[in-house]
Design an enzyme around this catalytic site. Structure first.
Site, PDB file in Angstrom:
ATOM      1  N   ARG A  37      37.243 -38.305   5.552  1.00  0.00           N
ATOM      2  CA  ARG A  37      37.042 -39.756   5.479  1.00  0.00           C
ATOM      3  C   ARG A  37      35.669 -40.171   5.979  1.00  0.00           C
ATOM      4  NH1 ARG A  37      42.981 -40.760   7.599  1.00  0.00           N
ATOM      5  NH2 ARG A  37      41.959 -39.716   9.311  1.00  0.00           N
TER       6      ARG A  37
ATOM      7  N   GLU B 130      45.247 -29.219  18.949  1.00  0.00           N
ATOM      8  CA  GLU B 130      46.406 -29.213  19.830  1.00  0.00           C
ATOM      9  C   GLU B 130      47.144 -27.878  19.762  1.00  0.00           C
ATOM     10  OE1 GLU B 130      50.408 -31.876  20.741  1.00  0.00           O
ATOM     11  OE2 GLU B 130      49.035 -32.481  19.156  1.00  0.00           O
TER      12      GLU B 130
END
Length: 183
Positions: free
Chosen positions: A67, A104
């Site tokens: 994006r 993560e």
């Protein structure tokens, strides 16, 4: 905050849609596609980011996949600067510099064409969202390894509750981090 900045912020916020439980339960996804579909809002966003690039003396603009490409390319045109994509590993032909960063659960890698930046370039990183700061941090390392200087990082939206700014601060080394909206 000036009324123009406040008006732009309100326009941008009004075009960002919250999507509940996406991509997984408990997450509220900030969808910018309505903003991109509105020419007035998209133009205001492009102009605001281009002004930040000029303010911080940038000479080139980097966009982060994916994006960030959507935002950085028109900002580069508006600002009269070159656009350089930082892509996921394996997407660029030819010689590249790569940087691994932690997620993560696991890691990821991004790349930059080695010849796209050089000493003397002042680079502004543009992205849609600052979340945990991992991708932005890796991009700053790539820019410096290419021999360029970091002019700053500018994002449409910072997810303040994820503390990405705190993680990114040491990697900025005094360069500014600008968010048009913080949620």
């Amino acid at each position: 905050m000036s009324s123009t900045v406040g008006t732009t912020r309100e326009l941008l916020l009004s075009r960002i849609r919250d999507v509940q439980d996406y991509p997984k339960p408990g997450v509220v996804f900030k969808d910018i596609t309505p903003l991109l579909a509105d020419p007035k809002a998209f133009t205001a966003l492009t102009e605001a980011l281009a002004q930040l690039c000029a303010k911080h003396g940038a000479t080139k603009i980097v966009g982060l996949e994916a994006r960030g490409f959507i935002l950085a390319a028109p900002v580069a045109i508006r600002a009269g600067m070159g656009f350089i994509p930082i892509r996921k590993a394996g997407k660029l032909p030819g010689a590249t510099l790569s940087q691994t960063y932690e997620l993560e659960y696991g890691s990821a890698e991004i790349e930059l064409h080695a010849e796209d930046l050089a000493a003397g370039d002042r680079v502004m990183v543009i992205d849609d969202v600052l979340a945990t700061g991992g991708t932005a941090e890796a991009s700053l390392e790539l820019i410096r390894r290419a021999g360029a200087e970091v002019a700053g990082v500018a994002v449409l939206m910072e997810l303040g509750f994820l503390n990405g700014r705190d993680k990114l601060e040491p990697a900025l080394r005094g360069a500014p981090l600008e968010a048009l909206i913080t949620v």
